[in-house]
Design an enzyme around this catalytic site. Structure first.
Site, PDB file in Angstrom:
ATOM      1  N   ASN A  62       0.838  -1.205   0.000  1.00  0.00           N
ATOM      2  CA  ASN A  62       0.000   0.000   0.000  1.00  0.00           C
ATOM      3  C   ASN A  62       0.865   1.244   0.000  1.00  0.00           C
ATOM      4  O   ASN A  62       1.922   1.296   0.620  1.00  0.00           O
ATOM      5  CB  ASN A  62      -1.011  -0.008   1.153  1.00  0.00           C
ATOM      6  CG  ASN A  62      -0.408  -0.171   2.526  1.00  0.00           C
ATOM      7  OD1 ASN A  62       0.571  -0.887   2.696  1.00  0.00           O
ATOM      8  ND2 ASN A  62      -0.972   0.491   3.511  1.00  0.00           N
ATOM      9  N   GLU A  64       0.465   5.324   0.503  1.00  0.00           N
ATOM     10  CA  GLU A  64      -0.438   6.394   0.941  1.00  0.00           C
ATOM     11  C   GLU A  64       0.019   7.742   0.394  1.00  0.00           C
ATOM     12  O   GLU A  64       1.116   7.855  -0.171  1.00  0.00           O
ATOM     13  CB  GLU A  64      -0.517   6.393   2.471  1.00  0.00           C
ATOM     14  CG  GLU A  64      -1.130   5.085   2.967  1.00  0.00           C
ATOM     15  CD  GLU A  64      -1.300   5.008   4.474  1.00  0.00           C
ATOM     16  OE1 GLU A  64      -0.822   5.903   5.198  1.00  0.00           O
ATOM     17  OE2 GLU A  64      -1.937   4.030   4.920  1.00  0.00           O
ATOM     18  N   CYS A  73      -4.364   0.807  -2.098  1.00  0.00           N
ATOM     19  CA  CYS A  73      -4.147  -0.441  -1.360  1.00  0.00           C
ATOM     20  C   CYS A  73      -3.099  -1.306  -2.058  1.00  0.00           C
ATOM     21  O   CYS A  73      -2.890  -1.203  -3.275  1.00  0.00           O
ATOM     22  CB  CYS A  73      -5.436  -1.247  -1.304  1.00  0.00           C
ATOM     23  SG  CYS A  73      -6.751  -0.495  -0.361  1.00  0.00           S
ATOM     24  N   GLU A  75      -3.266  -4.486  -2.766  1.00  0.00           N
ATOM     25  CA  GLU A  75      -3.818  -5.429  -3.747  1.00  0.00           C
ATOM     26  C   GLU A  75      -3.964  -4.769  -5.115  1.00  0.00           C
ATOM     27  O   GLU A  75      -3.624  -5.335  -6.146  1.00  0.00           O
ATOM     28  CB  GLU A  75      -5.201  -5.944  -3.299  1.00  0.00           C
ATOM     29  CG  GLU A  75      -5.194  -6.740  -2.007  1.00  0.00           C
ATOM     30  CD  GLU A  75      -5.369  -5.870  -0.754  1.00  0.00           C
ATOM     31  OE1 GLU A  75      -4.872  -4.723  -0.742  1.00  0.00           O
ATOM     32  OE2 GLU A  75      -5.982  -6.341   0.209  1.00  0.00           O
ATOM     33  N   CYS A 112     -10.378  -4.727   1.120  1.00  0.00           N
ATOM     34  CA  CYS A 112     -11.474  -3.746   1.127  1.00  0.00           C
ATOM     35  C   CYS A 112     -12.385  -3.983  -0.084  1.00  0.00           C
ATOM     36  O   CYS A 112     -12.049  -4.730  -1.012  1.00  0.00           O
ATOM     37  CB  CYS A 112     -10.908  -2.323   1.116  1.00  0.00           C
ATOM     38  SG  CYS A 112     -10.346  -1.785  -0.507  1.00  0.00           S
ATOM     39  N   CYS A 115     -10.918  -3.299  -3.609  1.00  0.00           N
ATOM     40  CA  CYS A 115      -9.967  -4.343  -4.029  1.00  0.00           C
ATOM     41  C   CYS A 115     -10.694  -5.627  -4.397  1.00  0.00           C
ATOM     42  O   CYS A 115     -10.289  -6.329  -5.332  1.00  0.00           O
ATOM     43  CB  CYS A 115      -8.946  -4.604  -2.927  1.00  0.00           C
ATOM     44  SG  CYS A 115      -7.766  -3.253  -2.746  1.00  0.00           S
TER      45      CYS A 115
HETATM   46  N1  THU Z   1      -5.220  -1.247   2.759  1.00  0.00           N
HETATM   47  C1  THU Z   1      -4.726  -2.134   1.850  1.00  0.00           C
HETATM   48  O1  THU Z   1      -3.584  -2.014   1.385  1.00  0.00           O
HETATM   49  N2  THU Z   1      -5.521  -3.170   1.476  1.00  0.00           N
HETATM   50  C2  THU Z   1      -6.808  -3.345   1.897  1.00  0.00           C
HETATM   51  O2  THU Z   1      -7.493  -4.233   1.414  1.00  0.00           O
HETATM   52  C3  THU Z   1      -7.349  -2.493   2.950  1.00  0.00           C
HETATM   53  C4  THU Z   1      -6.523  -1.334   3.350  1.00  0.00           C
HETATM   54  C5  THU Z   1      -4.382  -0.112   3.128  1.00  0.00           C
HETATM   55  C6  THU Z   1      -4.903   1.219   2.650  1.00  0.00           C
HETATM   56  C7  THU Z   1      -4.302   2.164   3.647  1.00  0.00           C
HETATM   57  O3  THU Z   1      -2.993   2.519   3.208  1.00  0.00           O
HETATM   58  C8  THU Z   1      -4.190   1.346   4.900  1.00  0.00           C
HETATM   59  O4  THU Z   1      -4.296  -0.020   4.524  1.00  0.00           O
HETATM   60  C9  THU Z   1      -5.250   1.668   5.941  1.00  0.00           C
HETATM   61  O5  THU Z   1      -6.517   1.603   5.414  1.00  0.00           O
END
Ligand code: THU
Length: 159
Positions: A62, A64, A73, A75, A112, A115
């Site tokens: 991930n 940000e 994310c 995925e 999420c 994804c």
């Molecule tokens: N995140 C993911 O990388 N994958 C997911 O399926 C859920 C959330 C990341 C996004 C963000 O950078 C952090 O986790 C918190 O939500």
């Protein structure tokens, strides 16, 4: 009125040691990818690793952003990379591993909604089930035989 029940099946393994080498290797690759996450805002680091039908392993994490919704994310970072670079290859499995600065995560976390949609579309494009291997920082592993299990009643363009 009649109630309608949905069930999903997954396999829970107490430890990656119960799994074949190929799955353990993907979990280790996802955990290593998670160390490259850029997650200064959430402190939640996710690593993803997938294997293609030529045996190659690809990873993502991930990423940000200060402009909050602009991040992505693990995925989807990985899927979009692989789908753009290897559009004709099948994805044979994907592992997703997460860790948090705040707590030790001992339960696998599931992807999420956004994804799930992209996982489902990647699976549909490849024409065969895309198994998901999920793990926290430690503890059990969940294996779902197909990404579609996480996405019942999906949006489809033909609808
Ligand atoms: N995140 C993911 O990388 N994958 C997911 O399926 C859920 C959330 C990341 C996004 C963000 O950078 C952090 O986790 C918190 O939500």
């Amino acid at each position: 009125m009649k109630p309608v029940e949905l069930r999903i099946n997954l396999k829970e393994y107490d430890s990656p040691l119960e799994l074949p080498e190929a799955e353990r290797e993907l979990i280790a690759a996802a955990a290593a990818a998670g160390t490259k996450a850029y997650a200064p805002f959430s402190g939640f680091e996710v690593g993803a690793a997938l294997r293609l039908d030529d045996g190659s392993i690809h990873t993502g994490s991930n990423q940000e952003s200060e402009a909050f919704p602009s991040g992505l994310c693990a995925e989807r970072t990985l899927l979009f990379h692989v789908l753009s670079n290897f559009p004709d290859r099948k994805i044979t499995a994907m592992a997703i591993v997460c860790r948090s600065e705040k707590d030790r995560i001992r339960t696998p976390q599931t992807p999420c909604g956004a994804c799930r949609q992209i996982l489902l579309e990647a699976e549909t494009r490849s024409g065969s089930p895309l198994p998901l291997i999920l793990r926290g920082e430690e503890g059990p592993v969940w294996i779902l035989a197909s990404a579609s299990l996480l996405m019942p009643w999906p949006f489809r363009l033909e609808h």
